[in-house]
Design a protein around this motif. Structure first.
Motif, mmCIF file in Angstrom:
data_model
loop_
_atom_site.group_PDB
_atom_site.id
_atom_site.type_symbol
_atom_site.label_atom_id
_atom_site.label_comp_id
_atom_site.label_asym_id
_atom_site.label_seq_id
_atom_site.Cartn_x
_atom_site.Cartn_y
_atom_site.Cartn_z
ATOM 1 N N GLY A 1 0.841 -1.189 0.000
ATOM 2 C CA GLY A 1 0.000 0.000 0.000
ATOM 3 C C GLY A 1 0.874 1.234 0.000
ATOM 4 N N ASP A 2 0.343 2.314 -0.552
ATOM 5 C CA ASP A 2 1.124 3.531 -0.716
ATOM 6 C C ASP A 2 0.180 4.718 -0.629
ATOM 7 N N HIS A 3 0.571 5.726 0.146
ATOM 8 C CA HIS A 3 -0.269 6.917 0.276
ATOM 9 C C HIS A 3 0.625 8.139 0.450
ATOM 10 N N SER A 4 0.370 9.179 -0.335
ATOM 11 C CA SER A 4 1.108 10.429 -0.179
ATOM 12 C C SER A 4 0.129 11.565 0.075
ATOM 13 N N ASP A 5 0.643 12.594 0.730
ATOM 14 C CA ASP A 5 -0.195 13.733 1.091
ATOM 15 C C ASP A 5 0.696 14.952 1.272
ATOM 16 N N SER A 6 0.092 16.106 1.272
ATOM 17 C CA SER A 6 0.825 17.335 1.584
ATOM 18 C C SER A 6 -0.120 18.277 2.320
ATOM 19 N N GLY A 7 0.473 19.189 3.033
ATOM 20 C CA GLY A 7 -0.332 20.146 3.783
ATOM 21 C C GLY A 7 0.472 21.381 4.119
ATOM 22 N N LEU A 8 -0.228 22.404 4.533
ATOM 23 C CA LEU A 8 0.427 23.656 4.907
ATOM 24 C C LEU A 8 0.638 23.702 6.410
ATOM 25 N N GLN A 9 1.770 24.287 6.787
ATOM 26 C CA GLN A 9 2.083 24.477 8.196
ATOM 27 C C GLN A 9 2.535 25.916 8.377
ATOM 28 N N GLY A 10 2.136 26.537 9.458
ATOM 29 C CA GLY A 10 2.560 27.900 9.739
ATOM 30 C C GLY A 10 1.388 28.769 10.119
ATOM 31 N N ASN A 11 1.598 30.096 9.990
ATOM 32 C CA ASN A 11 0.542 31.047 10.309
ATOM 33 C C ASN A 11 0.703 32.304 9.461
ATOM 34 N N ILE A 12 -0.231 33.203 9.584
ATOM 35 C CA ILE A 12 -0.244 34.425 8.768
ATOM 36 C C ILE A 12 0.991 35.278 9.030
ATOM 37 N N PHE A 13 1.445 35.323 10.271
ATOM 38 C CA PHE A 13 2.564 36.192 10.632
ATOM 39 C C PHE A 13 3.911 35.638 10.181
#
Length: 129
Positions: A67-79
């Motif tokens: 099985g194989d799964h990839s993902d991405s996401g944002l980290q951080g804040n406005i400042f």
């Protein structure tokens, strides 16, 4: 001096962390999270090499990715700003030598290359290079 500092930041940005979770006696999950500089391909490569390292550490050489799964996401804040992070998950099944499945399985030692002993001694990769 600025180029050296920039190179240092790029090295830090290339960091990756991998966790191994046992699922059965012959199957485990690899979960890799990688920094933005790695990209999706870098996260996948770290996870794949980490799988090969774990197979050897468990006393085997042959394995298949079930099985194989990839993902991405944002980290951080406005400042501070946002950064894209990447993750890769794989379910790996170890295959016994001499079994019918072994003919089609991947070799952990071949995956890691000529210096596989040194790579296994160091453990899961922490950079995407």
């Amino acid at each position: 001096m600025w180029p050296a500092a920039a190179a240092g930041l790029l090295l830090l940005a290339g960091c990756a962390q991998t966790q191994i979770q046992p699922m059965s006696k012959d199957t485990f999950k690899v979960a890799t999270n990688a920094a933005p500089a790695c990209g999706a391909a870098g996260a996948r490569n770290v996870a794949f090499k980490s799988a090969a390292v774990e197979v050897i550490r468990k006393g085997g050489d042959k394995f298949v990715i079930q099985g194989d799964h990839s993902d991405s996401g944002l980290q951080g804040n406005i400042f501070a700003g946002f950064q894209q992070n990447y993750s890769q998950g794989m379910v790996v099944k170890m295959v016994p030598e001499g079994s019918p499945e072994a003919r089609n399985a991947l070799s952990a030692r071949e995956t890691l290359g000529a210096g596989w002993q040194e790579i296994v001694a160091k453990g899961a990769p922490t950079t995407c290079s």
